[in-house]
Scaffold this active site. Structure first.
Site, PDB file in Angstrom:
ATOM      1  CG  HIS A 171      -1.790  -1.221   1.282  1.00 41.65           C
ATOM      2  ND1 HIS A 171      -2.181  -1.812   2.469  1.00 41.65           N
ATOM      3  CD2 HIS A 171      -2.354  -1.954   0.284  1.00 41.65           C
ATOM      4  CE1 HIS A 171      -2.959  -2.850   2.198  1.00 41.65           C
ATOM      5  NE2 HIS A 171      -3.077  -2.951   0.876  1.00 41.65           N
ATOM      6  CD  GLU A 174      -0.552   0.706   4.455  1.00 43.21           C
ATOM      7  OE1 GLU A 174       0.222  -0.260   4.579  1.00 43.21           O
ATOM      8  OE2 GLU A 174      -1.784   0.570   4.347  1.00 43.21           O
ATOM      9  CG  HIS A 264       1.005  -3.554   5.473  1.00 40.17           C
ATOM     10  ND1 HIS A 264       0.213  -3.253   4.388  1.00 40.17           N
ATOM     11  CD2 HIS A 264       1.550  -4.765   5.212  1.00 40.17           C
ATOM     12  CE1 HIS A 264       0.274  -4.245   3.506  1.00 40.17           C
ATOM     13  NE2 HIS A 264       1.088  -5.176   3.988  1.00 40.17           N
ATOM     14  CD  GLU A 340      -1.104  -3.235   9.589  1.00 37.16           C
ATOM     15  OE1 GLU A 340      -0.870  -2.028   9.363  1.00 37.16           O
ATOM     16  OE2 GLU A 340      -1.686  -3.981   8.784  1.00 37.16           O
TER      17      GLU A 340
END
Length: 378
Positions: A171, A174, A264, A340
């Site tokens: 992504h 990010e 991410h 994350e």
């Protein structure tokens, strides 16, 4: 007063300008990805407002991809694009507003500290200068950019070695993910670092710093130039829609995977955490033990990492195998994690001036080597 102007026609730039007529009512929309409705990333330059109180209103924040991401969010700003700081933002459930008085005639604003394509190329060049690194082009993106792999291997130690993979920026918005890779690589390639030296005796590393170069250049949040969410393409990637995943997956199948990490960012949760493969059909006590060892070692290595807050655990056997971590973990029967990091701040160790940022992401990337060593050995 100089007429106000907003520009975003640069690498990673993205915004829609609706009105600049009133400095106290600058009206903006967050622009969607170039071929997809996902909208959350923005990056632009406000010009001509030095010493002028301004209020910027992001009118469609409530219709963005992740509206809860604006609760507690503080915008990122810079004068020189090197030093970024946070400014308070207000969100009423529909409009996000930011009030500030720029100190210079050019001031940049972004969703998170950007990671430019030029910096990406510099990272590849710096890594390539090491005798440990072989730079490989795996193929091309939708728009013809290189899909670049860094193969890191100390040839003085015998094979076979464990195969450790790290990928980032499926992504593209990010950006903390590539900052994470930068810190990981800088430590791994430091011949004076004892953890790195031991790891390279037992492992070879396969690192893809940017899985989505097209999306990054376009200023997309979540998709590539064809509108594909790459982290939903791993079961059946195609050369037309998701060549980025196709090429990386082909290399994985050629060399194998013993440990997989996918970096991410999370819009909502102000914490660093990992997501494992508990819902995979092939999840086993062996993998669970490795997960626990990895997390315990990372907790010991970095106070920025935590395990109390994260995503709800999916039901056993119900994993979405289109996701990279699930597909890799299932197909290679290996330890696999999605990492994350926050767009906001780490609520456990808040930094009022900078929030979570590129440098903290770099340091977290360096710290994860201790967790890798815990599960690989050495």
């Amino acid at each position: 007063m100089t007429a106000l102007h907003i520009s975003s026609q640069f690498d990673g730039g993205a915004i829609e300008v609706l009105s600049l007529a009133d400095p106290q009512d600058i009206r903006l929309n967050i622009r969607p990805d170039n071929a997809s409705p996902f909208a959350q990333w923005f990056y632009f330059c406000l010009q001509g407002a030095a010493g002028v109180p301004v209020v910027m209103k992001f009118l469609n924040a409530g219709q963005s991809a992740y509206p809860p991401g604006w609760d507690g969010y503080r915008i990122v700003a810079s004068v020189d694009r090197q030093h970024w700081f946070r400014l308070d933002a207000q969100y009423d459930g529909q409009v996000m507003s930011v009030a500030t008085t720029p100190s210079h005639n050019r001031m940049y604003f972004a969703y998170f500290e950007p990671y430019s394509h030029e910096r990406h190329l510099d990272l590849l060049g710096r890594a390539a200068a090491s005798e440990l690194v072989r730079v490989e082009s795996l193929g091309a993106t939708v728009e013809g950019r290189d899909m670049t792999l860094l193969h890191i291997h100390d040839a003085q130690f015998a094979t076979p070695k464990k195969k450790v993979w790290l990928i980032a920026r499926q992504h593209p918005g990010e950006t903390m993910a590539e900052w994470f890779v930068e810190g990981f690589l800088d430590r791994l390639l430091d011949r004076k670092d004892p953890t790195s030296r031991v790891l390279l005796q037992h492992c070879e590393f396969f690192v893809v710093p940017n899985m989505n170069p097209d999306g990054a250049v376009h200023g997309n949040l979540r998709t590539n130039a064809a509108g594909a969410n790459l982290n939903r393409e791993w079961r059946r990637p195609s050369l037309d829609a998701s060549p980025e995943v196709f090429h990386v997956r082909e290399k994985m199948q050629a060399v194998g995977v013993d440990l997989f990490l996918d970096a991410h960012g999370d819009e909502n949760l102000p914490y660093n955490f990992v997501v494992g493969t508990e819902a995979n059909p092939g999840f086993s006590p062996r993998i669970e033990a490795l997960q626990n060892t990895f997390k315990a070692a990372w907790l010991a290595a970095s106070p920025d990492f935590q395990t109390e807050v994260g995503y709800p655990r999916a039901a056993p056997g119900q994993a979405n195998l289109n996701l990279a971590t699930n597909w890799v973990g299932q197909n290679f029967d290996c330890l696999a994690f999605t990492i994350e990091m926050p767009f906001k701040d780490n609520a456990n160790l808040p930094d009022l001036e900078h929030g979570w940022n590129g440098e903290r992401s770099r340091k977290l990337g360096a710290s994860v080597l201790a967790a890798v060593r815990a599960v690989i050995g050495g």
